[in-house]
Design a protein around this motif. Structure first.
Motif, short mmCIF file in Angstrom:
data_model
loop_
_atom_site.label_atom_id
_atom_site.label_comp_id
_atom_site.label_asym_id
_atom_site.label_seq_id
_atom_site.Cartn_x
_atom_site.Cartn_y
_atom_site.Cartn_z
N UNK A 41 36.48 33.05 51.17
CA UNK A 41 37.63 33.47 50.38
C UNK A 41 37.26 34.86 49.89
N UNK A 42 37.99 35.85 50.37
CA UNK A 42 37.69 37.25 50.08
C UNK A 42 38.62 37.78 48.99
N UNK A 43 38.01 38.30 47.92
CA UNK A 43 38.78 38.87 46.81
C UNK A 43 38.61 40.38 46.81
N UNK A 44 39.71 41.10 46.88
CA UNK A 44 39.66 42.56 46.76
C UNK A 44 39.56 42.97 45.29
N UNK A 45 40.24 42.20 44.44
CA UNK A 45 40.19 42.43 42.99
C UNK A 45 39.91 41.08 42.31
N UNK A 46 38.99 41.05 41.36
CA UNK A 46 38.58 39.77 40.77
C UNK A 46 39.69 38.98 40.08
N UNK A 47 40.69 39.62 39.55
CA UNK A 47 41.73 38.91 38.83
C UNK A 47 42.97 38.60 39.67
N UNK A 48 42.90 38.89 40.97
CA UNK A 48 44.02 38.67 41.88
C UNK A 48 43.66 37.58 42.89
N UNK A 49 44.65 36.89 43.45
CA UNK A 49 44.35 35.88 44.48
C UNK A 49 43.63 36.50 45.68
N UNK A 50 42.76 35.72 46.29
CA UNK A 50 42.01 36.16 47.46
C UNK A 50 42.60 35.62 48.74
N UNK A 51 42.08 36.11 49.85
CA UNK A 51 42.55 35.69 51.16
C UNK A 51 41.49 34.81 51.82
N UNK A 52 41.93 33.70 52.39
CA UNK A 52 41.04 32.77 53.06
C UNK A 52 40.87 33.18 54.52
N UNK A 53 39.61 33.30 54.95
CA UNK A 53 39.28 33.57 56.34
C UNK A 53 38.46 32.39 56.87
N UNK A 54 38.85 31.85 58.00
CA UNK A 54 38.10 30.79 58.67
C UNK A 54 38.01 31.17 60.13
#
Length: 106
Positions: A41-54
């Motif tokens: 789960x990659x977060x670009x900004x700590x307080x924003x939702x992240x993107x899941x990569x599998x």
């Protein structure tokens, strides 16, 4: 042994007989042998939702969860975001998966 599953929103993850499957919106999006599995789960900004990569990793010795994005040979994102508060749910599931694969999490 029963399949090890995880459901989140429209996502269904399943591990059975050494094969990991990702289902989104009722169809299979990824099927990969456990030894090549990588997730993040990659977060670009700590307080924003992240993107899941599998996906699959280049090196089967790489971490199964928390995989560096550069370690992926192939990855897919099921097109939804993971809020920071929900990341521990994914970490818990992939920690169980990693234990079964004798691999680590970061």
């Amino acid at each position: 042994m029963e399949p090890l599953t995880f459901d989140y929103d429209y996502l269904h993850l399943r591990l059975e007989h050494g094969v990991f499957e990702l289902f989104g919106f009722g169809r299979s999006e990824l099927r990969v042998p456990l030894r090549w599995l990588g997730a993040l789960v990659h977060y670009k900004k700590p307080d924003r939702p992240g993107e899941l990569f599998i996906g699959t990793v280049r090196d089967p010795g790489a971490a199964l969860y928390g995989t560096d994005r550069a370690a992926f040979r192939y990855s897919t994102s099921p097109s939804f975001r993971v809020p920071p508060g929900d990341e521990p749910l994914f970490r818990a599931y992939f920690t169980e998966v990693a234990a079964l694969a004798d691999r680590r999490v970061v």
